[in-house]
Design a protein around this motif. Structure first.
Motif, short mmCIF file in Angstrom:
data_model
loop_
_atom_site.label_atom_id
_atom_site.label_comp_id
_atom_site.label_asym_id
_atom_site.label_seq_id
_atom_site.Cartn_x
_atom_site.Cartn_y
_atom_site.Cartn_z
N HIS A 165 0.84 -1.21 0.00
CA HIS A 165 0.00 0.00 0.00
C HIS A 165 0.87 1.26 0.00
O HIS A 165 0.59 2.22 -0.72
CB HIS A 165 -0.93 -0.01 1.21
N CYS A 166 1.94 1.24 0.79
CA CYS A 166 2.86 2.39 0.82
C CYS A 166 3.45 2.64 -0.56
O CYS A 166 3.54 3.78 -1.02
CB CYS A 166 3.97 2.15 1.84
N LEU A 167 3.83 1.56 -1.24
CA LEU A 167 4.40 1.71 -2.59
C LEU A 167 3.36 2.31 -3.54
O LEU A 167 3.69 3.19 -4.35
CB LEU A 167 4.91 0.39 -3.13
N GLN A 168 2.11 1.88 -3.43
CA GLN A 168 1.08 2.44 -4.29
C GLN A 168 0.86 3.93 -4.02
O GLN A 168 0.59 4.70 -4.95
CB GLN A 168 -0.24 1.67 -4.12
N LEU A 169 1.01 4.34 -2.77
CA LEU A 169 0.85 5.75 -2.44
C LEU A 169 1.95 6.62 -3.05
O LEU A 169 1.68 7.73 -3.51
CB LEU A 169 0.83 5.94 -0.92
N VAL A 170 3.19 6.13 -3.05
CA VAL A 170 4.31 6.95 -3.53
C VAL A 170 4.62 6.71 -5.01
O VAL A 170 5.39 7.46 -5.60
CB VAL A 170 5.59 6.72 -2.69
N ARG A 171 4.01 5.70 -5.60
CA ARG A 171 4.29 5.36 -7.00
C ARG A 171 4.18 6.55 -7.96
O ARG A 171 5.01 6.72 -8.84
CB ARG A 171 3.38 4.22 -7.43
N PRO A 172 3.16 7.42 -7.82
CA PRO A 172 3.08 8.56 -8.75
C PRO A 172 4.29 9.51 -8.67
O PRO A 172 4.55 10.24 -9.62
CB PRO A 172 1.80 9.29 -8.31
N LEU A 173 5.02 9.48 -7.57
CA LEU A 173 6.20 10.35 -7.43
C LEU A 173 7.42 9.78 -8.15
O LEU A 173 8.36 10.51 -8.44
CB LEU A 173 6.55 10.53 -5.95
N ILE A 174 7.41 8.49 -8.42
CA ILE A 174 8.56 7.81 -9.03
C ILE A 174 8.49 8.01 -10.54
O ILE A 174 7.45 7.75 -11.15
CB ILE A 174 8.55 6.32 -8.68
N PRO A 175 9.58 8.44 -11.17
CA PRO A 175 9.57 8.60 -12.61
C PRO A 175 9.17 7.29 -13.31
O PRO A 175 9.60 6.21 -12.88
CB PRO A 175 11.03 8.97 -12.95
N PRO A 176 8.34 7.37 -14.35
CA PRO A 176 7.85 6.17 -15.01
C PRO A 176 8.94 5.16 -15.42
O PRO A 176 8.75 3.96 -15.26
CB PRO A 176 7.11 6.71 -16.24
N ALA A 177 10.05 5.64 -15.90
CA ALA A 177 11.12 4.74 -16.34
C ALA A 177 11.76 3.99 -15.17
O ALA A 177 12.35 2.93 -15.35
CB ALA A 177 12.19 5.52 -17.09
#
Length: 105
Positions: free
Chosen positions: A35-47
């Motif tokens: 769940h934590c990863l899903q929350l921060v995923r939009p901050l991580i560059p797509p590549a």
């Protein structure tokens, strides 16, 4: 001496986990980490997203697993924003640790 025949009952993973408190706790920690990863995923560059995995969470410290030192360096720049998103969403994470996970060959 003969023993009574055992009945072999197939259990789903959910049933097995539900019957073992320690496994249920582990499963909850895995869900929390994902769940934590899903929350921060939009901050991580797509590549970079494909190189980042949710790692263990313990004592309010969450570990992010990355595939390379370069990915680790980039994520370290994003740590303050990630921490803020987690706090805003009620995640009980006081610290984020990044660990480079070298792939087995």
């Amino acid at each position: 001496m003969r023993t009574a025949p055992r009945l072999h009952t197939m259990l789903s993973l959910e049933q097995a986990v539900g019957g073992a408190p320690s496994l249920a706790l582990l499963q909850e920690r895995i869900r929390t980490s994902q769940h934590c990863l899903q929350l921060v995923r939009p901050l991580i560059p797509p590549a970079l997203r494909q190189h980042v995995k949710a790692g263990p969470i313990q004592d309010n410290e969450w570990c992010i697993l990355v595939a390379s030192a370069a990915a680790s360096t980039k994520l370290r720049q994003l740590l303050p924003a990630m921490q803020q998103v987690l706090i805003q969403n009620g995640a009980q994470v006081n610290a984020i640790r990044i660990k480079v996970q070298i792939a087995a060959r």
